[in-house]
Design a protein around this motif. Structure first.
Motif, PDB file in Angstrom:
ATOM      1  N   TRP A   4       0.824  -1.211   0.000  1.00 19.89           N
ATOM      2  CA  TRP A   4       0.000   0.000   0.000  1.00 19.89           C
ATOM      3  C   TRP A   4       0.858   1.260   0.000  1.00 19.89           C
ATOM      4  N   LEU A   5       2.015   1.212   0.655  1.00 22.06           N
ATOM      5  CA  LEU A   5       2.920   2.362   0.631  1.00 22.06           C
ATOM      6  C   LEU A   5       3.467   2.605  -0.774  1.00 22.06           C
ATOM      7  N   VAL A   6       3.755   1.529  -1.491  1.00 19.79           N
ATOM      8  CA  VAL A   6       4.236   1.668  -2.871  1.00 19.79           C
ATOM      9  C   VAL A   6       3.138   2.255  -3.748  1.00 19.79           C
ATOM     10  N   ILE A   7       1.944   1.731  -3.622  1.00 20.20           N
ATOM     11  CA  ILE A   7       0.815   2.250  -4.412  1.00 20.20           C
ATOM     12  C   ILE A   7       0.542   3.708  -4.065  1.00 20.20           C
ATOM     13  N   LEU A   8       0.559   4.051  -2.790  1.00 22.96           N
ATOM     14  CA  LEU A   8       0.351   5.432  -2.367  1.00 22.96           C
ATOM     15  C   LEU A   8       1.460   6.338  -2.901  1.00 22.96           C
ATOM     16  N   GLY A   9       2.687   5.858  -2.880  1.00 25.27           N
ATOM     17  CA  GLY A   9       3.803   6.641  -3.405  1.00 25.27           C
ATOM     18  C   GLY A   9       3.669   6.902  -4.892  1.00 25.27           C
ATOM     19  N   ILE A  10       3.233   5.894  -5.649  1.00 27.08           N
ATOM     20  CA  ILE A  10       3.038   6.074  -7.094  1.00 27.08           C
ATOM     21  C   ILE A  10       1.932   7.088  -7.363  1.00 27.08           C
ATOM     22  N   TRP A  11       0.827   6.989  -6.629  1.00 29.51           N
ATOM     23  CA  TRP A  11      -0.261   7.941  -6.814  1.00 29.51           C
ATOM     24  C   TRP A  11       0.164   9.363  -6.435  1.00 29.51           C
TER      25      TRP A  11
END
Length: 56
Positions: A4-11
Motif C-alpha cells: 500500500w505504501l508503494v501504491i500510495l507513493g506512485i499515486w
C-alpha cells in the motif's frame, strides 16, 4: 502494508507531476504578457535602442 505504501507513493508522484504540468501549462500566459509589455516599451524607444533590443 508495504504494498500500500508503494501504491500510495506512485499515486502521490502522479498527482505531483500533474500539478506541476498544469501549473507550467497555465503559467505561459503571464510570461507572454510581460514579453509584449517589453516589446511595446522598445517600440517607443529610439532606433538605436530598438536595434540593440533586436540583437538581444
Amino acid at each position: 502494508m508495504e504494498k500500500w505504501l508503494v501504491i500510495l507513493g506512485i499515486w502521490a508522484m502522479c498527482a505531483a507531476c500533474a500539478v506541476l504540468f498544469i501549473r507550467g501549462a497555465t503559467g505561459a500566459s503571464n510570461r507572454r504578457s510581460a514579453e509584449e509589455e517589453r516589446a511595446r516599451a522598445a517600440s517607443r524607444a529610439s532606433p538605436g535602442d530598438t536595434r540593440t533590443a533586436l540583437n538581444d
